[in-house]
Design a protein around this motif. Structure first.
Motif, PDB file in Angstrom:
ATOM      1  N   UNK A 195      52.029  -8.372   9.917  1.00  0.00           N
ATOM      2  CA  UNK A 195      51.697  -7.532  11.065  1.00  0.00           C
ATOM      3  C   UNK A 195      51.226  -6.155  10.591  1.00  0.00           C
ATOM      4  N   UNK A 196      51.972  -5.568   9.628  1.00  0.00           N
ATOM      5  CA  UNK A 196      51.574  -4.264   9.090  1.00  0.00           C
ATOM      6  C   UNK A 196      50.218  -4.362   8.382  1.00  0.00           C
ATOM      7  N   UNK A 197      49.995  -5.465   7.668  1.00  0.00           N
ATOM      8  CA  UNK A 197      48.726  -5.639   6.961  1.00  0.00           C
ATOM      9  C   UNK A 197      47.567  -5.700   7.944  1.00  0.00           C
ATOM     10  N   UNK A 198      47.757  -6.399   9.069  1.00  0.00           N
ATOM     11  CA  UNK A 198      46.672  -6.474  10.045  1.00  0.00           C
ATOM     12  C   UNK A 198      46.409  -5.104  10.665  1.00  0.00           C
ATOM     13  N   UNK A 199      47.474  -4.359  10.960  1.00  0.00           N
ATOM     14  CA  UNK A 199      47.321  -3.050  11.593  1.00  0.00           C
ATOM     15  C   UNK A 199      46.562  -2.083  10.688  1.00  0.00           C
ATOM     16  N   UNK A 200      46.889  -2.095   9.387  1.00  0.00           N
ATOM     17  CA  UNK A 200      46.365  -1.073   8.496  1.00  0.00           C
ATOM     18  C   UNK A 200      45.195  -1.516   7.616  1.00  0.00           C
ATOM     19  N   UNK A 201      45.008  -2.849   7.433  1.00  0.00           N
ATOM     20  CA  UNK A 201      43.963  -3.256   6.485  1.00  0.00           C
ATOM     21  C   UNK A 201      42.936  -4.220   7.076  1.00  0.00           C
ATOM     22  N   UNK A 202      43.329  -5.142   7.926  1.00  0.00           N
ATOM     23  CA  UNK A 202      42.411  -6.082   8.603  1.00  0.00           C
ATOM     24  C   UNK A 202      41.638  -6.958   7.624  1.00  0.00           C
ATOM     25  N   UNK A 203      42.314  -7.456   6.587  1.00  0.00           N
ATOM     26  CA  UNK A 203      41.660  -8.281   5.579  1.00  0.00           C
ATOM     27  C   UNK A 203      41.626  -9.752   6.015  1.00  0.00           C
ATOM     28  N   UNK A 204      40.465 -10.385   5.873  1.00  0.00           N
ATOM     29  CA  UNK A 204      40.327 -11.789   6.256  1.00  0.00           C
ATOM     30  C   UNK A 204      41.192 -12.707   5.395  1.00  0.00           C
ATOM     31  N   UNK A 205      41.298 -12.407   4.110  1.00  0.00           N
ATOM     32  CA  UNK A 205      42.137 -13.237   3.243  1.00  0.00           C
ATOM     33  C   UNK A 205      43.569 -13.273   3.757  1.00  0.00           C
ATOM     34  N   UNK A 206      44.104 -12.109   4.123  1.00  0.00           N
ATOM     35  CA  UNK A 206      45.477 -12.035   4.625  1.00  0.00           C
ATOM     36  C   UNK A 206      45.614 -12.742   5.971  1.00  0.00           C
ATOM     37  N   UNK A 207      44.586 -12.634   6.805  1.00  0.00           N
ATOM     38  CA  UNK A 207      44.634 -13.297   8.106  1.00  0.00           C
ATOM     39  C   UNK A 207      44.709 -14.813   7.958  1.00  0.00           C
ATOM     40  N   UNK A 208      43.895 -15.348   7.059  1.00  0.00           N
ATOM     41  CA  UNK A 208      43.926 -16.796   6.861  1.00  0.00           C
ATOM     42  C   UNK A 208      45.174 -17.222   6.091  1.00  0.00           C
ATOM     43  N   UNK A 209      45.720 -16.334   5.294  1.00  0.00           N
ATOM     44  CA  UNK A 209      47.014 -16.573   4.650  1.00  0.00           C
ATOM     45  C   UNK A 209      48.071 -16.775   5.738  1.00  0.00           C
ATOM     46  N   UNK A 210      48.079 -15.871   6.721  1.00  0.00           N
ATOM     47  CA  UNK A 210      49.041 -15.961   7.822  1.00  0.00           C
ATOM     48  C   UNK A 210      48.809 -17.216   8.664  1.00  0.00           C
ATOM     49  N   UNK A 211      47.551 -17.557   8.904  1.00  0.00           N
ATOM     50  CA  UNK A 211      47.239 -18.779   9.653  1.00  0.00           C
ATOM     51  C   UNK A 211      47.783 -20.001   8.922  1.00  0.00           C
ATOM     52  N   UNK A 212      47.640 -20.006   7.595  1.00  0.00           N
ATOM     53  CA  UNK A 212      48.161 -21.113   6.803  1.00  0.00           C
ATOM     54  C   UNK A 212      49.669 -21.258   6.930  1.00  0.00           C
ATOM     55  N   UNK A 213      50.383 -20.127   6.943  1.00  0.00           N
ATOM     56  CA  UNK A 213      51.834 -20.169   7.106  1.00  0.00           C
ATOM     57  C   UNK A 213      52.209 -20.716   8.478  1.00  0.00           C
ATOM     58  N   UNK A 214      51.434 -20.364   9.501  1.00  0.00           N
ATOM     59  CA  UNK A 214      51.692 -20.899  10.839  1.00  0.00           C
ATOM     60  C   UNK A 214      51.461 -22.407  10.874  1.00  0.00           C
TER      61      UNK A 214
END
Length: 229
Positions: free
Chosen positions: A42-61
């Motif tokens: 959540x903090x990463x999305x708020x402050x960085x908005x990186x696609x790699x991290x977003x898809x990392x989170x999607x993978x965990x879901x």
């Protein structure tokens, strides 16, 4: 005795024996997936908005969804200690905590090996690897020690997390990766300032140099035009 029609939210409902210092420590370790999800991503999305991290989170879901499907299909009971933990109303195989942490450690390691992320030096990467895998192993151990799972259940979760983490990394970085520029230029990407910096060898240095350059340019404009803001 709790009323049979009442059910607790078990997101942070971790029990240990009073006076057991190791159990107290492992109870906090058992909450690492919660900290990663709500603190890290959540903090990463708020402050960085990186696609790699977003898809990392999607993978965990996706991994957690698969875990629930497998648990519902297999319907293996938790160990008898669940009676003391009020956890007998859910299935135990495979362990979702172990699966989450081993998915995280696998994907995180592959990102570092590919040169994506903030840890660029060998020393930093070594520390990052050690931290991720030690947390994964400790989380797996905590679920057995605290009585939530059997050894077989945590190893099943760890194995599934390894496989899903490696598979999802390949999907993202071999297939979805080619659509990153389109996502950046999409309406969603522009609205939320979504970006991909995985092509930059040292993100920290890049951001540092650009921030300094922007500040110097702003200072130079003020010197040339004191009325400008």
């Amino acid at each position: 005795m709790p009323h049979p029609s009442l059910k607790a939210v078990t997101l942070t409902h971790v029990r240990y024996h009073r006076g057991d210092q190791l159990g107290h420590f492992l109870a906090w370790i058992s909450l690492v997936p919660v900290f990663i999800s709500f603190g890290g991503f959540v903090a990463h999305f708020i402050f960085r908005r990186e696609l790699q991290a977003m898809f990392f989170a999607v993978g965990l879901l996706i991994s957690q969804f698969v875990n629930e499907v497998v648990k519902t299909t297999v319907q293996q009971a938790r160990p008898v200690t669940c009676e003391l933990l009020e956890m007998c109303d859910s299935h135990g195989w495979p362990s979702s905590h172990s699966q989450y942490m081993f998915f995280f450690a696998t994907y995180f390691t592959l990102l570092m090996l590919k040169g994506i992320g903030l840890a660029q030096t060998i020393r930093n990467k070594g520390f990052a690897f050690s931290l991720a895998w030690s947390m994964a192993v400790l989380t797996m151990y905590s679920r057995v020690y605290l009585g939530y799972h059997t050894v077989a259940q945590v190893f099943a979760g760890a194995s599934l997390g390894l496989v899903l983490g490696g598979t999802w990394f390949w999907v993202v970085n071999s297939l979805i990766f080619f659509y990153f520029p389109a996502i950046e230029e999409s309406r969603f990407g522009r609205m939320f300032y979504v970006k991909d910096t995985s092509h930059i060898s040292n993100v920290l240095q890049f951001e540092y140099d650009n921030a300094r350059a922007a500040r110097k340019n702003m200072a130079a404009r003020k010197v040339m035009d004191p009325k400008s803001t």
